[in-house]
Design an enzyme around this catalytic site. Structure first.
Site, PDB file in Angstrom:
ATOM      1  N   GLY A  51       0.865  -1.181   0.000  1.00 44.16           N
ATOM      2  CA  GLY A  51       0.000   0.000   0.000  1.00 44.16           C
ATOM      3  C   GLY A  51       0.898   1.227   0.000  1.00 44.16           C
ATOM      4  N   ARG A  95      10.313  -0.942  -4.671  1.00 43.67           N
ATOM      5  CA  ARG A  95       9.168  -1.131  -5.587  1.00 43.67           C
ATOM      6  C   ARG A  95       9.084   0.109  -6.483  1.00 43.67           C
ATOM      7  NH1 ARG A  95       3.630  -3.350  -3.184  1.00 43.67           N
ATOM      8  NH2 ARG A  95       3.300  -3.867  -5.390  1.00 43.67           N
ATOM      9  N   GLN A 201      -5.892  -8.603  -2.476  1.00 37.28           N
ATOM     10  CA  GLN A 201      -5.887  -7.641  -1.357  1.00 37.28           C
ATOM     11  C   GLN A 201      -7.306  -7.288  -0.922  1.00 37.28           C
ATOM     12  OE1 GLN A 201      -4.023  -7.428  -4.137  1.00 37.28           O
ATOM     13  NE2 GLN A 201      -2.102  -6.373  -3.793  1.00 37.28           N
ATOM     14  N   ASP A 242      -1.493   4.776  -6.336  1.00 36.94           N
ATOM     15  CA  ASP A 242      -0.052   4.573  -6.136  1.00 36.94           C
ATOM     16  C   ASP A 242       0.772   5.726  -6.700  1.00 36.94           C
ATOM     17  OD1 ASP A 242      -1.306   1.715  -6.092  1.00 36.94           O
ATOM     18  OD2 ASP A 242       0.595   1.666  -5.014  1.00 36.94           O
ATOM     19  N   LYS A 253      -3.921  -0.297  -8.338  1.00 37.18           N
ATOM     20  CA  LYS A 253      -3.869  -1.751  -8.528  1.00 37.18           C
ATOM     21  C   LYS A 253      -4.552  -2.178  -9.817  1.00 37.18           C
ATOM     22  CE  LYS A 253      -2.137  -4.125  -6.568  1.00 37.18           C
ATOM     23  NZ  LYS A 253      -0.761  -4.499  -7.022  1.00 37.18           N
TER      24      LYS A 253
HETATM   25  O1  MRU Z   1       0.572  -3.940  -4.663  1.00 35.31           O
HETATM   26  P1  MRU Z   1      -0.038  -3.219  -3.487  1.00 35.31           P
HETATM   27  O2  MRU Z   1      -0.897  -4.088  -2.626  1.00 35.31           O
HETATM   28  O3  MRU Z   1       0.991  -2.425  -2.709  1.00 35.31           O
HETATM   29  O4  MRU Z   1      -0.990  -2.161  -4.191  1.00 35.31           O
HETATM   30  C1  MRU Z   1      -1.732  -1.303  -3.390  1.00 35.31           C
HETATM   31  C2  MRU Z   1      -2.695  -0.484  -4.122  1.00 35.31           C
HETATM   32  O5  MRU Z   1      -2.782  -0.473  -5.334  1.00 35.31           O
HETATM   33  C3  MRU Z   1      -3.487   0.473  -3.294  1.00 35.31           C
HETATM   34  O6  MRU Z   1      -4.780   0.635  -3.802  1.00 35.31           O
HETATM   35  C4  MRU Z   1      -2.764   1.811  -3.297  1.00 35.31           C
HETATM   36  O7  MRU Z   1      -1.439   1.638  -2.882  1.00 35.31           O
HETATM   37  C5  MRU Z   1      -3.410   2.798  -2.443  1.00 35.31           C
HETATM   38  S1  MRU Z   1      -3.115   2.466  -0.754  1.00 35.31           S
HETATM   39  C6  MRU Z   1      -3.778   3.663   0.217  1.00 35.31           C
END
Ligand code: MRU
Length: 351
Positions: A51, A95, A201, A242, A253
Site C-alpha cells: 500500500g 518497488r 488484497q 499509487d 492496482k
Molecule cells: O501492490 P499493493 O498491494 O501495494 O498495491 C496497493 C494499491 O494499489 C493500493 O490501492 C494503493 O497503494 C493505495 S493504498 C492507500
C-alpha cells in the site's frame, strides 16, 4: 467526524520497525519486527508491508535502520553521509510504482543533507522525522476521510478495489478512510469489495479490516462490478492510488481502470482518495508512470497450488493507469480536487 480504527500498520519502536505482516492476513494477524535496512527492502519488495502510504513510511524506517548500522562502522562523518544517501537511494528502488516510497526516502535524504549534527545526531534526526511522517499519515487520512464523507450519499453502497485502508497506510486509510468517516455519520453505509486478483488484497485485507471495525462489507469477484452497477446497486466508487500524474491520470492496482470504465458507462461517480504525497507533479501524464511487472506465480498459483497448465504464457502488471477523464474527483487532505486537474492539483500544492 473521525471513526476510531484499532489498526496501526507500521510503527517505529525504539531501534526497529514493527509492522503487520500482510502476507498472512486473514489467517493470522501478527506483527513482525524489522531490524535492518536490507530486511526492510525485502519486506517492501515481498509485500509484507504494502500500500503506497505504508511503504512510504517503511522506506523512511529503512533509512533509519541503514543509518543505525552505518553509525557502528567507524566512518568519518562525510563517509557516513555519502554511504547513507546511497542506501536511501537504493531503498527507493524496492518497488517502482508507488511514489510515496520515493517521496518518503527523499524526505530522509533532505534531513541528512540539512543536518549540522554529528553521526549519532543524524541518526536521531532521521528517527524523529520517521515518527513525524508516521503521525502525519494518520492525520492526513482522517482529513481525506472527512472531505470524502461529504460526497457519500445517505445509505450508499461504495465499491472499492484492492486495499486502500488502514492496512495500506499507518492507520485509518485513504479510500477506506472515506468509508470510515462516512460510516461514523451514517451507519447504513456499506462496502462492496472487489477480490482483486492476483494477490487478493480486496478479499484478504479489505474484508478483514472492515469486519474488524464492524463496517458491513460484501465480497465480489473482479468481473462482477458492471453487473452490480447495471442493477443500480453501487452508488459510488472510491479507490486509492499509487501515483497520480500532474494531469490527474492515476496508477492504482491492476483492474482499477476496468472499474472506472464500468462506472463511467453506468454514471456512477468514480473517486480517487490519496494524500498529496501520491501526486507526482514531475510527470505530465500517466504514460510516464513505471508499472511494476510482478512474479508470474502470482497468476499461475493460488495459495501455492497451480491453477492452469504449466505451459501457459503469463504477463502480470501490478498496476494500471486510469485516465483523468474517468475520475470525478481526487479526495486529498486539502479537499476534493476536480477537473481541470492540471489546475486543481497545482493549486492544492500552493495551499
Ligand atoms: O501492490 P499493493 O498491494 O501495494 O498495491 C496497493 C494499491 O494499489 C493500493 O490501492 C494503493 O497503494 C493505495 S493504498 C492507500
Amino acid at each position: 467526524m473521525a471513526f476510531e480504527s484499532k489498526i496501526k500498520t507500521i510503527e517505529w519502536v525504539d531501534t526497529y520497525s514493527r509492522m503487520v505482516d500482510q502476507t498472512v492476513i486473514p489467517y493470522e494477524y501478527k506483527f513482525v519486527n524489522i531490524t535492518d535496512g536490507q530486511e526492510m527492502f525485502d519486506a517492501i519488495r515481498n509485500m509484507i508491508v504494502r500500500g503506497a502510504p505504508a511503504i512510504g513510511i517503511a522506506g523512511a524506517h529503512g533509512v533509519v535502520l541503514f543509518a543505525q548500522a552505518l553509525a557502528k562502522e567507524s566512518l568519518s562523518r562525510d563517509e557516513f553521509v555519502s554511504k547513507l544517501i546511497e542506501k536511501a537511494e537504493y531503498m527507493k528502488t524496492s518497488r517502482p510504482t508507488a511514489v510515496n516510497l520515493m517521496w518518503a526516502c527523499q524526505k530522509q535524504i533532505d534531513v541528512i543533507k540539512a543536518s549540522k549534527s554529528d553521526i549519532n545526531g543524524i541518526v536521531e534526526e532521521l528517527k524523529q522525522n520517521a515518527i513525524k511522517l508516521e503521525n502525519e499519515d494518520i492525520e492526513i487520512n482522517k482529513k481525506i476521510g472527512d472531505y470524502g464523507a461529504e460526497v457519500v450519499p445517505k445509505g450508499a453502497t461504495i465499491l472499492t478495489h484492492c486495499n486502500a485502508g488502514a492496512l495500506a497506510t499507518v492507520g485509518y486509510g485513504t479510500a477506506l478512510g472515506v468509508v470510515r468517516s462516512a460510516f461514523a455519520k451514517d451507519n447504513t453505509v456499506q462496502v462492496f469489495a472487489d477480490e482483486t486478483r492476483p494477490r487478493q488484497q480486496g478479499a484478504r485485507i479489505t474484508t478483514f479490516e472492515l469486519a474488524m471495525d464492524g463496517i458491513p462489507v460484501t465480497l465480489i469477484t473482479d468481473g462482477m462490478c458492471s453487473y452490480f452497477m447495471s442493477k443500480g446497486m453501487i452508488d459510488m466508487v472510491v479507490v486509492g492510488a499509487d501515483r497520480i500524474a500532474a494531469n490527474g491520470d492515476t496508477a492504482n492496482k491492476i483492474g482499477t481502470y476496468t472499474v472506472a470504465i464500468a462506472a463511467k458507462y453506468h454514471n456512477v461517480p468514480f473517486y480517487i482518495a490519496a494524500p498529496l504525497s501520491t501526486i507526482d507533479t514531475s510527470i505530465a501524464t500517466g504514460a510516464e508512470i513505471p508499472i511494476e511487472e510482478r512474479s508470474h506465480e502470482e497468476v499461475t498459483h493460488i495459495n501455492g497450488d497451480w491453477i492452469c497448465s504449466d505451459k501457459v504464457k503469463v504477463i502480470n502488471p501490478g498496476f494500471d493507469v486510469t485516465p483523468h477523464e474517468l475520475i470525478a474527483g481526487i479526495i486529498t487532505e486539502k479537499g476534493i480536487l476536480r477537473p481541470d486537474y492540471n489546475k486543481s492539483i497545482a493549486e492544492a500544492f500552493q495551499k
